[in-house]
Scaffold this active site. Sequence first.
Site, PDB file in Angstrom:
ATOM      1  N   THR A 154       0.830  -1.216   0.000  1.00 44.37           N
ATOM      2  CA  THR A 154       0.000   0.000   0.000  1.00 44.37           C
ATOM      3  C   THR A 154       0.857   1.255   0.000  1.00 44.37           C
ATOM      4  O   THR A 154       0.489   2.276  -0.572  1.00 44.37           O
ATOM      5  CB  THR A 154      -0.924  -0.026   1.242  1.00 44.37           C
ATOM      6  N   THR A 170       1.726  -4.218   4.302  1.00 49.61           N
ATOM      7  CA  THR A 170       1.543  -4.416   5.748  1.00 49.61           C
ATOM      8  C   THR A 170       0.996  -5.806   6.094  1.00 49.61           C
ATOM      9  O   THR A 170       1.122  -6.248   7.229  1.00 49.61           O
ATOM     10  CB  THR A 170       0.577  -3.363   6.331  1.00 49.61           C
TER      11      THR A 170
HETATM   12  N1  ASP Z   1      -2.167  -5.967   0.428  1.00 53.38           N
HETATM   13  C1  ASP Z   1      -1.211  -4.984   0.880  1.00 53.38           C
HETATM   14  C2  ASP Z   1       0.096  -5.706   1.166  1.00 53.38           C
HETATM   15  O1  ASP Z   1       0.282  -6.322   2.180  1.00 53.38           O
HETATM   16  C3  ASP Z   1      -1.747  -4.275   2.039  1.00 53.38           C
HETATM   17  C4  ASP Z   1      -0.849  -3.239   2.619  1.00 53.38           C
HETATM   18  O2  ASP Z   1       0.244  -3.000   2.207  1.00 53.38           O
HETATM   19  O3  ASP Z   1      -1.308  -2.574   3.578  1.00 53.38           O
HETATM   20  O4  ASP Z   1       0.947  -5.655   0.339  1.00 53.38           O
END
Ligand code: ASP
EC number: 3.5.1.38
Length: 330
Positions: free
Chosen positions: A15, A95
């Site tokens: 993200t 995340t």
């Molecule tokens: N789907 C994303 C990831 O883990 C979510 C994020 O980065 O918050 O790459």
Amino acid sequence: MTEKANIVVIGTGGTIAGQGKAVINTSAYLCSVLGIDEILRTIPHASELANLRAEQLLQTGSENFNNEHLLAIGRRVSSLLAQDDVDGVVITHGTDTIEETAYFLHLTLKSAKPVVVVGSMRPPSAMSSDAALNLYDAIAVAAHPSSRGIGTLVVANDEIHTARDVVKSNSIKLEAFRSPYGALGHVIEGRPRYYRRPWRAHTLDTPWSIDTLGALPKVDIVYAYGALSPDAVEAIAAHARGLIYVGTGNGNVAEHLIEPLRDAARRGVHVVRASRTGNGIVLRNGAQPDDAYGWLTVEDQIPPKARILLTLALTQTDDMQALQVAFERY
Ligand code: ASP
């Protein structure tokens, strides 16, 4: 004036590299589209904290990360840390599985130099995005001498967490990262402040080195509930060297699943009892007679990180006692 630290920022997607159509898109957006150079351009003032160099290693959501991705990230970070003109590394990361990559690095890097993994809950294009500040804070942490020798860190929402403890515990809020025993410290206006150190062994004090790890053994996770069929357990156990069994409460096992799990253990699969609760410890020989059944227990670790730890432990031993000690030491 003291010299600025040399920090390499590695991009892997997530993200923090995402982009929405409009500023209101805090949750609906495309992940992993901005390059690391573009992301860094949003925080020009970070160059006051450190001399920055950027490189794009991957560009994908962290939900896709398998053992090969972990090895690739670990090997690249290790080779950077071995260079005299690199004082620390920041990894921008999705995340979703940030705690798994961070824990893997925490257990396998052989350096005291700071390594910080950072993501964001909102893409840089959204209102009140946490991307710029989280990355700025991560660079501040990596550049600061007080971050040396405490293992891999995760920085988010002004807080500094140890990789061992941190968990993504909310799917949407900025305040998503939680360590059950509290954060190590926080970052305010580019300055980290620490209040405690990790107790469990990491980096230089573990037997695993990213530089010598080969293919990793297969460890799988089974999430349990009363209606789970023995076939499902058997199918997964048939292809794994280790099985994290995520039981109810204190790692409880439904009556009809005891025999399939004992069978797996008899066939040499290392069965580890974990808990669905997300908190607390699974007491050895508590809810189940682990000694009699030949099972291990997870201590206080969450299932995805228990998978990382068992995977590493199995690269060196199949001895039950040694494997159990790993859960109590790391
Ligand atoms: N789907 C994303 C990831 O883990 C979510 C994020 O980065 O918050 O790459």
